[in-house]
Design a protein around this motif. Structure first.
Motif, PDB file in Angstrom:
ATOM      1  N   ARG A 172      -4.295   3.222 -23.631  1.00 52.63           N
ATOM      2  CA  ARG A 172      -3.504   3.438 -24.838  1.00 52.63           C
ATOM      3  C   ARG A 172      -2.030   3.135 -24.583  1.00 52.63           C
ATOM      4  N   MET A 173      -1.404   2.677 -25.647  1.00 55.31           N
ATOM      5  CA  MET A 173       0.025   2.391 -25.555  1.00 55.31           C
ATOM      6  C   MET A 173       0.809   3.683 -25.365  1.00 55.31           C
ATOM      7  N   LYS A 174       1.978   3.566 -24.851  1.00 51.00           N
ATOM      8  CA  LYS A 174       2.929   4.668 -24.764  1.00 51.00           C
ATOM      9  C   LYS A 174       4.151   4.294 -25.593  1.00 51.00           C
ATOM     10  N   ASP A 175       4.806   5.315 -26.146  1.00 51.56           N
ATOM     11  CA  ASP A 175       5.932   5.036 -27.036  1.00 51.56           C
ATOM     12  C   ASP A 175       7.009   4.199 -26.356  1.00 51.56           C
ATOM     13  N   GLU A 176       7.225   4.426 -25.058  1.00 57.68           N
ATOM     14  CA  GLU A 176       8.271   3.679 -24.381  1.00 57.68           C
ATOM     15  C   GLU A 176       7.905   2.208 -24.204  1.00 57.68           C
ATOM     16  N   GLU A 177       6.618   1.862 -24.380  1.00 54.80           N
ATOM     17  CA  GLU A 177       6.192   0.485 -24.245  1.00 54.80           C
ATOM     18  C   GLU A 177       6.322  -0.296 -25.546  1.00 54.80           C
ATOM     19  N   LEU A 178       6.648   0.381 -26.640  1.00 57.95           N
ATOM     20  CA  LEU A 178       6.772  -0.288 -27.937  1.00 57.95           C
ATOM     21  C   LEU A 178       8.040  -1.139 -27.981  1.00 57.95           C
ATOM     22  N   PRO A 179       8.013  -2.179 -28.789  1.00 54.47           N
ATOM     23  CA  PRO A 179       9.245  -2.973 -28.949  1.00 54.47           C
ATOM     24  C   PRO A 179      10.337  -2.163 -29.620  1.00 54.47           C
ATOM     25  N   ASP A 180      11.573  -2.532 -29.369  1.00 52.42           N
ATOM     26  CA  ASP A 180      12.706  -1.783 -29.909  1.00 52.42           C
ATOM     27  C   ASP A 180      12.720  -1.778 -31.431  1.00 52.42           C
ATOM     28  N   SER A 181      12.124  -2.790 -32.063  1.00 45.91           N
ATOM     29  CA  SER A 181      12.112  -2.852 -33.530  1.00 45.91           C
ATOM     30  C   SER A 181      11.310  -1.720 -34.150  1.00 45.91           C
ATOM     31  N   LEU A 182      10.452  -1.059 -33.361  1.00 48.81           N
ATOM     32  CA  LEU A 182       9.641   0.044 -33.889  1.00 48.81           C
ATOM     33  C   LEU A 182      10.239   1.412 -33.577  1.00 48.81           C
ATOM     34  N   LYS A 183      11.299   1.450 -32.819  1.00 49.61           N
ATOM     35  CA  LYS A 183      11.875   2.732 -32.410  1.00 49.61           C
ATOM     36  C   LYS A 183      12.982   3.156 -33.350  1.00 49.61           C
ATOM     37  N   ASP A 184      13.075   4.468 -33.522  1.00 48.90           N
ATOM     38  CA  ASP A 184      14.046   5.019 -34.462  1.00 48.90           C
ATOM     39  C   ASP A 184      14.554   6.347 -33.916  1.00 48.90           C
ATOM     40  N   ALA A 207      10.026   3.970 -36.255  1.00 50.39           N
ATOM     41  CA  ALA A 207      10.631   3.513 -37.506  1.00 50.39           C
ATOM     42  C   ALA A 207       9.673   3.685 -38.678  1.00 50.39           C
ATOM     43  N   MET A 208      10.202   4.025 -39.822  1.00 55.69           N
ATOM     44  CA  MET A 208       9.420   4.261 -41.021  1.00 55.69           C
ATOM     45  C   MET A 208       9.028   2.952 -41.694  1.00 55.69           C
ATOM     46  N   GLY A 209       7.728   2.843 -42.026  1.00 52.30           N
ATOM     47  CA  GLY A 209       7.272   1.748 -42.862  1.00 52.30           C
ATOM     48  C   GLY A 209       7.265   0.375 -42.235  1.00 52.30           C
ATOM     49  N   VAL A 210       7.391   0.290 -40.916  1.00 47.47           N
ATOM     50  CA  VAL A 210       7.345  -1.010 -40.244  1.00 47.47           C
ATOM     51  C   VAL A 210       5.935  -1.206 -39.699  1.00 47.47           C
ATOM     52  N   PRO A 211       5.111  -2.048 -40.350  1.00 46.34           N
ATOM     53  CA  PRO A 211       3.732  -2.212 -39.882  1.00 46.34           C
ATOM     54  C   PRO A 211       3.679  -2.984 -38.575  1.00 46.34           C
ATOM     55  N   HIS A 212       2.888  -2.481 -37.648  1.00 44.13           N
ATOM     56  CA  HIS A 212       2.724  -3.149 -36.365  1.00 44.13           C
ATOM     57  C   HIS A 212       1.400  -2.683 -35.763  1.00 44.13           C
TER      58      HIS A 212
END
Length: 354
Positions: A125-137, A143-148
């Motif tokens: 499973r993914m970890k939050d720190e592995e997500l791209p910066d565009s999904l972090k808030d 981030a709200m409403g950004v589908p990925h």
């Protein structure tokens, strides 16, 4: 420093000087035990002689002198301390061996046979720190409403929140399980104080979200919220995001009298566009209808139009993002998309227009 065995032998010598005894070592052990010598068998001429012998022995018996008693006490205490120390050392040794055996005998790493039902899979499973910066808030975490697809796009991994069981939206035997209409029960409205600085977190689909209440009105939820309207079923992890945006959520037990469901639906859709309507099986049988807003709930046994409108006018459009107008990206099971009620003039702020 004198070793325990030498100390024991020295004290045994002292003890032997005081009482008649001998030291016995069990086979395979370096720890001995002090036991008294076996008494010699006595011979008596007759029963009378036996009684006389006992009387004579009683006369000859003397208590140990004070010095001898103190020596015995000191030897006894020293032997007890050494025995306790030996027991602790043995326990520590066995504990270390058990821990080493536990580390060495990992059933997953050392098993080379067949698995039932299948071999264990590594946690990919993914970890939050592995997500791209565009999904972090910084505000919500995600981030709200950004589908990925790595987090949440409203289309994949949906069974994390709901297994698509028909139990959640079906009354299997309406003839026998239809809930009776109870007109003598008053509605129950409950509100929870939520600090103004509170911001619910957005959690990706690789996180499981649970709640400590059957009717949550705030809390963590999915980043993608539902399109406003009526659904076959919407899991709570989705419609809680709608509540944060100021929506009113209508819940009803699948076995509720259809007439009551229709009455409540008509009142809600005539009051505001930002609503979610879905069946829900965790309501009580006494009050199988509910309206939910940010921090507040209204549970009902029947439908009172005045009460429903007052709740909507007072509780709708609240929440940290209560006036955010956009629809969400989740529409799994959508039956009917919401529209502005007549007279609202395209404004969500015109609640229950006449």
């Amino acid at each position: 420093m004198q070793c325990p065995a030498t100390a024991v032998m020295a004290m045994v010598a002292v003890l032997a000087a005081v009482v008649d005894s001998r030291l016995v070592f069990p086979p395979g052990s370096d720890m001995g035990y002090i036991i008294p010598d076996d008494p010699e068998s006595e011979k008596y001429d007759d029963d009378t002689s036996w009684q006389n012998y006992v009387d004579l022995e009683d006369d000859k018996t003397q208590l140990p002198q004070r010095g001898a008693r103190e020596a015995l006490k000191q030897v006894d205490e020293a032997l007890w301390d050494i025995l306790q120390s030996s027991v602790r050392q043995e326990d520590n040794r066995l504990g270390m061996e058990r821990r080493e055996d536990t580390v060495k005998s990992d059933p997953v790493e050392n098993w080379h046979g067949r698995w039932f039902p299948h071999p264990p899979q590594p946690d990919t499973r993914m970890k939050d720190e592995e997500l791209p910066d565009s999904l972090k808030d910084d505000k919500h975490g995600i981030a709200m409403g950004v589908p990925h697809k790595m987090c949440d796009n409203g289309k994949v991994n949906l069974t994390v929140d709901w297994d698509y069981s028909p139990i959640n939206y079906t009354c299997f035997d309406p003839k026998h399980h239809r809930l009776p209409v109870q007109t003598n029960l008053s509605s129950v409205e409950q509100c929870i104080y939520i600090p103004k600085g509170y911001t619910p977190q957005h959690l990706c689909m690789y996180h499981t979200i649970t709640y400590n209440t059957t009717l949550p009105t705030f809390g963590p939820h999915r980043p993608i919220w539902p399109v406003y309207g009526e659904y076959k079923f919407v899991p709570v992890q989705r419609w809680l995001h709608s509540i944060e945006h100021g929506a009113i959520v209508m819940l009803y037990d699948p076995c509720t009298e259809p007439m009551l469901v229709s009455q409540l639906r008509n009142l809600l859709t005539a009051c505001l566009r930002k609503h979610i309507i879905t069946p829900y099986t965790l309501l009580t049988q006494e009050r199988p209808l509910a309206l939910l807003a940010w921090g507040c709930s209204l549970e009902m046994s029947n439908v009172n139009a005045t009460e429903v409108k007052e709740f909507i006018k007072k509780r709708a459009l609240h929440g940290p993002e209560g006036h955010y107008p956009r629809n969400g990206g989740f529409k799994e099971g959508l039956i009917r998309r919401a529209e502005y009620p007549p007279g609202a003039e395209g404004k969500d702020s015109n609640l229950c227009p006449e």
